[in-house]
Design an enzyme around this catalytic site. Structure first.
Site, PDB file in Angstrom:
ATOM      1  CE1 TYR A 158       8.964  -6.639  54.701  1.00  0.00           C
ATOM      2  CE2 TYR A 158       9.824  -8.854  55.040  1.00  0.00           C
ATOM      3  CZ  TYR A 158       9.355  -7.865  54.197  1.00  0.00           C
ATOM      4  OH  TYR A 158       9.279  -8.108  52.847  1.00  0.00           O
ATOM      5  CE  LYS A 165       8.936  -9.988  50.051  1.00  0.00           C
ATOM      6  NZ  LYS A 165       8.463  -9.955  48.646  1.00  0.00           N
TER       7      LYS A 165
HETATM    8  P1  NAD Z   1       5.287  -1.482  44.966  1.00  0.00           P
HETATM    9  O1  NAD Z   1       4.171  -1.078  45.859  1.00  0.00           O
HETATM   10  O2  NAD Z   1       5.648  -0.567  43.870  1.00  0.00           O
HETATM   11  O3  NAD Z   1       5.019  -2.935  44.372  1.00  0.00           O
HETATM   12  C1  NAD Z   1       4.184  -3.883  44.995  1.00  0.00           C
HETATM   13  C2  NAD Z   1       3.251  -4.398  43.929  1.00  0.00           C
HETATM   14  O4  NAD Z   1       2.441  -5.466  44.410  1.00  0.00           O
HETATM   15  C3  NAD Z   1       2.285  -3.310  43.414  1.00  0.00           C
HETATM   16  O5  NAD Z   1       2.455  -3.152  42.041  1.00  0.00           O
HETATM   17  C4  NAD Z   1       0.925  -3.886  43.720  1.00  0.00           C
HETATM   18  O6  NAD Z   1      -0.038  -3.544  42.756  1.00  0.00           O
HETATM   19  C5  NAD Z   1       1.225  -5.371  43.703  1.00  0.00           C
HETATM   20  N1  NAD Z   1       0.181  -6.179  44.338  1.00  0.00           N
HETATM   21  C6  NAD Z   1      -0.209  -6.189  45.639  1.00  0.00           C
HETATM   22  N2  NAD Z   1      -1.270  -7.013  45.805  1.00  0.00           N
HETATM   23  C7  NAD Z   1      -1.519  -7.562  44.578  1.00  0.00           C
HETATM   24  C8  NAD Z   1      -2.506  -8.482  44.078  1.00  0.00           C
HETATM   25  N3  NAD Z   1      -3.425  -9.027  44.886  1.00  0.00           N
HETATM   26  N4  NAD Z   1      -2.474  -8.806  42.762  1.00  0.00           N
HETATM   27  C9  NAD Z   1      -1.546  -8.269  41.938  1.00  0.00           C
HETATM   28  N5  NAD Z   1      -0.613  -7.388  42.344  1.00  0.00           N
HETATM   29  C10 NAD Z   1      -0.615  -7.036  43.653  1.00  0.00           C
HETATM   30  O7  NAD Z   1       6.545  -1.707  45.941  1.00  0.00           O
HETATM   31  P2  NAD Z   1       7.982  -2.361  45.659  1.00  0.00           P
HETATM   32  O8  NAD Z   1       8.834  -1.906  46.770  1.00  0.00           O
HETATM   33  O9  NAD Z   1       8.380  -2.124  44.262  1.00  0.00           O
HETATM   34  O10 NAD Z   1       7.707  -3.918  45.904  1.00  0.00           O
HETATM   35  C11 NAD Z   1       7.939  -4.892  44.921  1.00  0.00           C
HETATM   36  C12 NAD Z   1       8.559  -6.148  45.512  1.00  0.00           C
HETATM   37  O11 NAD Z   1       9.849  -5.857  46.018  1.00  0.00           O
HETATM   38  C13 NAD Z   1       7.767  -6.748  46.662  1.00  0.00           C
HETATM   39  O12 NAD Z   1       7.809  -8.165  46.570  1.00  0.00           O
HETATM   40  C14 NAD Z   1       8.552  -6.289  47.874  1.00  0.00           C
HETATM   41  O13 NAD Z   1       8.376  -7.158  48.969  1.00  0.00           O
HETATM   42  C15 NAD Z   1       9.952  -6.389  47.316  1.00  0.00           C
HETATM   43  N6  NAD Z   1      10.981  -5.662  48.059  1.00  0.00           N
HETATM   44  C16 NAD Z   1      10.820  -4.325  48.338  1.00  0.00           C
HETATM   45  C17 NAD Z   1      11.816  -3.653  49.048  1.00  0.00           C
HETATM   46  C18 NAD Z   1      11.654  -2.193  49.406  1.00  0.00           C
HETATM   47  O14 NAD Z   1      12.356  -1.742  50.319  1.00  0.00           O
HETATM   48  N7  NAD Z   1      10.826  -1.431  48.722  1.00  0.00           N
HETATM   49  C19 NAD Z   1      12.976  -4.335  49.457  1.00  0.00           C
HETATM   50  C20 NAD Z   1      13.096  -5.695  49.140  1.00  0.00           C
HETATM   51  C21 NAD Z   1      12.105  -6.348  48.437  1.00  0.00           C
HETATM   52  O1  0WE Z   2       8.319  -6.068  51.302  1.00  0.00           O
HETATM   53  C1  0WE Z   2       8.296  -4.919  51.714  1.00  0.00           C
HETATM   54  C2  0WE Z   2       6.981  -4.221  51.981  1.00  0.00           C
HETATM   55  C3  0WE Z   2       5.795  -4.955  51.426  1.00  0.00           C
HETATM   56  C4  0WE Z   2       4.479  -4.441  51.922  1.00  0.00           C
HETATM   57  C5  0WE Z   2       4.221  -3.100  52.177  1.00  0.00           C
HETATM   58  C6  0WE Z   2       2.953  -2.701  52.618  1.00  0.00           C
HETATM   59  C7  0WE Z   2       2.633  -1.289  52.964  1.00  0.00           C
HETATM   60  C8  0WE Z   2       1.160  -0.992  52.818  1.00  0.00           C
HETATM   61  C9  0WE Z   2       3.482  -5.359  52.128  1.00  0.00           C
HETATM   62  N1  0WE Z   2       2.256  -4.996  52.566  1.00  0.00           N
HETATM   63  C10 0WE Z   2       1.979  -3.698  52.790  1.00  0.00           C
HETATM   64  N2  0WE Z   2       0.723  -3.377  53.218  1.00  0.00           N
HETATM   65  C11 0WE Z   2       0.280  -2.095  53.302  1.00  0.00           C
HETATM   66  O2  0WE Z   2      -0.855  -1.844  53.735  1.00  0.00           O
HETATM   67  N3  0WE Z   2       9.493  -4.284  51.973  1.00  0.00           N
HETATM   68  C12 0WE Z   2      10.721  -5.060  51.887  1.00  0.00           C
HETATM   69  C13 0WE Z   2       9.611  -2.897  52.417  1.00  0.00           C
HETATM   70  C14 0WE Z   2       9.611  -2.884  53.909  1.00  0.00           C
HETATM   71  O3  0WE Z   2       8.454  -2.968  54.609  1.00  0.00           O
HETATM   72  C15 0WE Z   2       8.779  -2.999  55.955  1.00  0.00           C
HETATM   73  C16 0WE Z   2      10.168  -2.931  56.094  1.00  0.00           C
HETATM   74  C17 0WE Z   2      10.702  -2.857  54.786  1.00  0.00           C
HETATM   75  C18 0WE Z   2      12.145  -2.798  54.403  1.00  0.00           C
HETATM   76  C19 0WE Z   2       7.950  -3.096  57.061  1.00  0.00           C
HETATM   77  C20 0WE Z   2       8.511  -3.106  58.333  1.00  0.00           C
HETATM   78  C21 0WE Z   2       9.874  -3.033  58.493  1.00  0.00           C
HETATM   79  C22 0WE Z   2      10.714  -2.950  57.376  1.00  0.00           C
END
Ligand code: NAD
Ligand code: 0WE
Length: 258
Positions: A158, A165
């Site tokens: 991560y 974060k």
């Molecule tokens: P997602 O890819 O659907 O959402 C990420 C969003 O970030 C996308 O809509 C993308 O367009 C937007 N984004 C990235 N760069 C940007 C920029 N320069 N300007 C505007 N928008 C931009 O994935 P998600 O899992 O729904 O992620 C949403 C949030 O939840 C993130 O903050 C992620 O860290 C957090 N999160 C995700 C998880 C997981 O396991 N998926 C767990 C905990 C927290």
């Molecule tokens: O916040 C996240 C992921 C956010 C994210 C994902 C990507 C994938 C594609 C940010 N940047 C990028 N860049 C890319 O090019 N999560 C909480 C999901 C997540 O991501 C991980 C996790 C978990 C959970 C990455 C490594 C280990 C665990």
């Protein structure tokens, strides 16, 4: 006329990319409770998806582009939003990005540019958006940002996202301090792993879901509906004295030491 908990409230939503996005899950929950929503999307690549999704909430649901790395995009988004409303009650920040290579090797090899980008997009943006939203939150408000456990404990790979974060969560606390006097609250939801676009590319992601099934007290991570319910709660008057907090919606994984 809606009678939900959020009837008459107006929300701004940042971070919908597709139907699996956490932002879409929370937006749907807000809409179901009667809120009126205005959406942003990152750029042309995503516009079509968002257009199709928001139609479900009514053909007149506004959506405008906003790349959060660009001050002029943020200003233009809010100028567009002001065409539809003179007040805002909630803002959802569900945006994160780090260059792919920064999530692959070890943290030690993170470049200055990857570090800068991750913090700009994933943490500074909360401040940039809050500064524009606050003057519209004339009846108080609720700002909600999505975070992850990697902010406080090391999750292998991560990497720089964990550091970003941690910055996001601290940014929420300092914003909560500044904005408290106008009854604007700022909180983070720390979600367990969810199968979204942002997680799909991560190698070993399915193992991580298995790990939560084995270790989390309730035997699983969270669902989109549960994240939506927390989003509704934080936007509601019942949460009027909750601010600056990180709330875990993670099956209880965060409490486990071994
Ligand atoms: P997602 O890819 O659907 O959402 C990420 C969003 O970030 C996308 O809509 C993308 O367009 C937007 N984004 C990235 N760069 C940007 C920029 N320069 N300007 C505007 N928008 C931009 O994935 P998600 O899992 O729904 O992620 C949403 C949030 O939840 C993130 O903050 C992620 O860290 C957090 N999160 C995700 C998880 C997981 O396991 N998926 C767990 C905990 C927290
Ligand atoms: O916040 C996240 C992921 C956010 C994210 C994902 C990507 C994938 C594609 C940010 N940047 C990028 N860049 C890319 O090019 N999560 C909480 C999901 C997540 O991501 C991980 C996790 C978990 C959970 C990455 C490594 C280990 C665990």
């Amino acid at each position: 006329m809606s009678t939900g908990t959020l009837a008459g409230k107006v929300g701004l939503v940042f971070g919908v990319a597709n139907k699996r996005s956490i932002a879409w899950g929370i937006a749907q929950a807000w809409a179901r409770e009667g809120a009126r929503l205005i959406f942003s999307y990152q750029g042309e690549r995503i516009k079509g998806n968002v257009e199709e999704l928001v139609e479900d909430l009514g053909a007149d649901t506004p959506f405008y582009p906003c790349d959060v790395t660009r001050d002029e995009d943020i200003a233009e988004f809010f100028a567009n939003a002001r065409k539809h409303t003179d007040r805002v009650d909630m803002l959802l920040h569900s945006v994160a990005f780090a260059p792919k290579e920064a999530l692959e090797g070890d943290f030690l090899s993170t470049s200055r540019e990857a570090y800068r980008m991750a913090h700009d997009i994933s943490a500074y943006s909360l401040l940039g958006l809050a500064r524009e939203a606050a003057p519209l939150m004339t009846g108080g408000g609720s700002i909600v940002a999505m975070t992850y456990y990697g902010a406080e404990k090391v999750i292998p790979k991560y990497n720089v996202m964990g550091v970003a974060k941690a910055s996001l969560e601290a940014t929420a606390r300092y914003l909560a301090y500044d904005l408290g006097k106008q009854q604007v609250r700022v909180n983070c939801i720390s979600a367990g792993p969810m199968n979204t676009l942002a997680a799909r590319g991560i190698s070993g992601f399915n193992l991580m879901l298995k790990h939560y099934q084995q270790r989390a007290p309730i035997g699983r991570s969270c669902t989109m509906e549960e994240l939506g319910a927390m989003g509704v709660f934080l936007a509601s008057d019942g949460a009027a004295s909750i601010t600056g907090q990180t709330l875990y919606v993670d099956g209880g994984y965060q409490i486990i030491g071994m």
